[in-house]
Design an enzyme around this catalytic site. Structure first.
Site, PDB file in Angstrom:
ATOM      1  CG  ASP A  34      -2.689   1.474  -5.979  1.00 15.77           C
ATOM      2  OD1 ASP A  34      -2.379   2.675  -5.957  1.00 15.77           O
ATOM      3  OD2 ASP A  34      -3.180   0.876  -5.002  1.00 15.77           O
ATOM      4  CG  HIS A  62      -7.038   0.049  -5.692  1.00 15.41           C
ATOM      5  ND1 HIS A  62      -8.037  -0.011  -4.771  1.00 15.41           N
ATOM      6  CD2 HIS A  62      -6.407   1.228  -5.506  1.00 15.41           C
ATOM      7  CE1 HIS A  62      -8.015   1.105  -4.060  1.00 15.41           C
ATOM      8  NE2 HIS A  62      -7.038   1.868  -4.487  1.00 15.41           N
ATOM      9  CG  HIS A  67      -0.021   6.387  -5.946  1.00 12.97           C
ATOM     10  ND1 HIS A  67      -0.795   7.246  -5.212  1.00 12.97           N
ATOM     11  CD2 HIS A  67      -0.770   5.255  -6.091  1.00 12.97           C
ATOM     12  CE1 HIS A  67      -1.949   6.673  -4.902  1.00 12.97           C
ATOM     13  NE2 HIS A  67      -1.953   5.460  -5.435  1.00 12.97           N
ATOM     14  CB  ALA A 113      -0.323   0.892   2.530  1.00 11.89           C
ATOM     15  CG  HIS A 128       5.540   4.178   0.467  1.00 13.98           C
ATOM     16  ND1 HIS A 128       5.000   5.309   1.049  1.00 13.98           N
ATOM     17  CD2 HIS A 128       4.493   3.491  -0.042  1.00 13.98           C
ATOM     18  CE1 HIS A 128       3.687   5.300   0.902  1.00 13.98           C
ATOM     19  NE2 HIS A 128       3.346   4.212   0.236  1.00 13.98           N
ATOM     20  CE  LYS A 163      -8.662   6.712  -5.514  1.00 10.43           C
ATOM     21  NZ  LYS A 163      -7.237   6.428  -5.367  1.00 10.43           N
ATOM     22  CG  HIS A 202      -4.864   3.606  -9.290  1.00 11.52           C
ATOM     23  ND1 HIS A 202      -6.069   3.623  -8.613  1.00 11.52           N
ATOM     24  CD2 HIS A 202      -3.932   3.964  -8.379  1.00 11.52           C
ATOM     25  CE1 HIS A 202      -5.851   3.978  -7.354  1.00 11.52           C
ATOM     26  NE2 HIS A 202      -4.550   4.178  -7.189  1.00 11.52           N
ATOM     27  CG  ASN A 239      -2.420   9.584  -2.664  1.00 12.71           C
ATOM     28  OD1 ASN A 239      -1.902   9.665  -3.779  1.00 12.71           O
ATOM     29  ND2 ASN A 239      -2.210   8.539  -1.870  1.00 12.71           N
ATOM     30  NE  ARG A 245       4.233   7.884  -3.274  1.00 14.15           N
ATOM     31  CZ  ARG A 245       3.121   7.282  -2.878  1.00 14.15           C
ATOM     32  NH1 ARG A 245       1.951   7.899  -2.926  1.00 14.15           N
ATOM     33  NH2 ARG A 245       3.144   6.060  -2.417  1.00 14.15           N
ATOM     34  CG  HIS A 263      -9.037   3.614  -1.511  1.00 17.52           C
ATOM     35  ND1 HIS A 263      -7.682   3.395  -1.655  1.00 17.52           N
ATOM     36  CD2 HIS A 263      -9.449   2.734  -0.553  1.00 17.52           C
ATOM     37  CE1 HIS A 263      -7.298   2.431  -0.826  1.00 17.52           C
ATOM     38  NE2 HIS A 263      -8.354   2.030  -0.136  1.00 17.52           N
TER      39      HIS A 263
HETATM   40  O1  DOR Z   1      -1.162   0.727  -0.969  1.00 20.60           O
HETATM   41  C1  DOR Z   1      -1.543   1.843  -1.261  1.00 20.60           C
HETATM   42  N1  DOR Z   1      -0.667   2.866  -1.412  1.00 20.60           N
HETATM   43  N2  DOR Z   1      -2.848   2.059  -1.427  1.00 20.60           N
HETATM   44  C2  DOR Z   1      -3.346   3.296  -1.599  1.00 20.60           C
HETATM   45  O2  DOR Z   1      -4.537   3.432  -1.695  1.00 20.60           O
HETATM   46  C3  DOR Z   1      -2.444   4.478  -1.605  1.00 20.60           C
HETATM   47  C4  DOR Z   1      -1.082   4.105  -1.974  1.00 20.60           C
HETATM   48  C5  DOR Z   1      -0.066   5.184  -1.673  1.00 20.60           C
HETATM   49  O3  DOR Z   1      -0.340   6.361  -2.001  1.00 20.60           O
HETATM   50  O4  DOR Z   1       0.989   4.881  -1.137  1.00 20.60           O
HETATM   51 ZN    ZN Z   2      -3.583   4.234  -5.367  1.00 19.07          ZN
END
Ligand code: DOR
Ligand code: ZN
Length: 340
Positions: A242, A170, A19, A258, A246, A99, A17, A45, A21, A136
């Site tokens: 996960d 998660h 991310h 988040a 950011h 997802k 899992h 996402n 970007r 999720h």
């Molecule tokens: O903390 C998180 N950040 N939880 C998520 O489900 C998405 C993720 C994000 O894409 O930043």
């Molecule tokens: Zn995630």
């Protein structure tokens, strides 16, 4: 007496899992995973979401160009929407799963699912085609209860689609862990951070924005239940960091985004955690073998050697602050062998 340096070798670790970007952020974070992992499940996402063929193939091409020579398999996912049987048949060879985000529960999920009962045709097709459903699992309830309130939906789906593999992504609560043993077709991913922190670490003293994520970290007894299952490498769970980068200005902000960025420190911290719990023998199953069995995948052969020499975590990677920034971890990665 001088302590001798100890070694741990992990074969083809997988991050189920993740991310990545796009654009400059992807350039920063992808090499950190593709260096030390053999593969990862890539979350869809983005804005716009990865929910059509063009986005899927374009994103895969971008990831592959950044991965370059590293041995790393990106297992792609699609953002859940209503898909026809024919569309899913076409997607199937290119994806690991789909997802599902309930609308508005987390980063870039505004176009997620607003009513679960309108999704059942697509789930039926997924079940028939053998495409796993990654979820999720949170509602819009009180923040500490969101996962618990979603659990009846998992049970409903697990009963209604018994041949559909459903991954509870998660998970963070003891109740969710207990569900793994109740339904044959429920599986889950565990993050690193939910094995280490509780809500106290995030908000019990000064607010720590770099520990803020969805689902939010819970109570000590929840963490204990997760840890207990993880160190035993319960066969229905897999490691999924996960890791969600950011930029610092979106984290250290009024309205903190988040996500916790753990990809570059995940293996080092997992070895430390499993060693503390005398469970190093189960780490291979937790970070790779279980996932291979659950998803039926064979990742590239790659071995990662870690040694018990301290590793100082950088303060930043590009614009992103990692978990444990500036701290010393007792294990470092000393060798990466590509076996093919
Ligand atoms: O903390 C998180 N950040 N939880 C998520 O489900 C998405 C993720 C994000 O894409 O930043
Ligand atoms: Zn995630």
């Amino acid at each position: 007496m001088v302590d001798s340096v100890r070694q741990v070798v992990i074969n083809s670790p997988l991050d189920m899992h993740l991310h990545f970007r796009e654009g400059a952020m992807a350039q920063t974070v992808i090499p950190l995973s593709s260096y030390s992992f053999a593969g990862g499940v890539i979350m869809p996402n983005l804005v716009p979401a990865v929910n059509n063929f063009e986005r899927l193939t374009g994103y895969l091409a971008e990831i592959k160009s950044i991965v370059g020579e590293d041995l790393f398999e990106p297992y792609m996912t699609l953002f859940f929407k209503q898909y026809s049987y024919q569309e899913l048949e076409q997607f199937k060879p290119h994806i690991l799963g789909i997802k599902l985000y309930p609308a508005g529960v987390t980063t870039n999920s505004e176009n997620g699912v607003a009513a679960i009962n309108k999704t059942e045709a697509t789930m039926k097709y997924m079940e028939e085609l053998g495409i796993p459903l990654l979820v999720h699992g949170e509602t819009h309830g009180f923040v500490l209860d969101r996962e618990r309130l979603f659990l009846p939906i998992f049970e409903y789906l697990a009963d209604k689609f018994p041949r559909l593999k459903i991954i509870m992504e998660h998970i963070t609560t003891a109740e969710a862990v207990a569900l793994l043993d109740k339904h044959d077709n429920l599986y889950s991913t565990f993050t690193l951070h939910h094995l280490i922190i509780t809500l106290d670490d995030l908000a019990g003293g000064l607010l720590r924005p770099h520990l803020f994520c969805k689902p939010i970290a819970k109570r000590p007894e929840d963490r204990a239940a997760l840890l207990n299952a993880a160190v035993q490498a319960h066969p229905k769970l897999m490691f999924g960091s996960d890791s969600a980068p950011h930029p610092i200005d979106k984290k250290e902000a009024c309205g903190c985004a988040a996500g916790i960025f753990t990809a570059p420190i995940a293996l080092q911290a997992l070895v430390d955690l499993f060693e503390q719990h005398n469970a190093l023998d189960n780490l291979q199953a937790f970070v790779s073998d279980n996932a291979q069995k659950i998803y039926g995948v064979t990742p590239p052969q790659k071995s990662i050697t870690l040694e018990s020499t301290p590793y100082k975590v950088p303060e930043m990677y590009g614009e992103v602050v990692p978990m444990f920034a500036g701290r010393k971890l007792p294990w470092s990665i000393t060798k990466v062998n590509n076996l093919i």
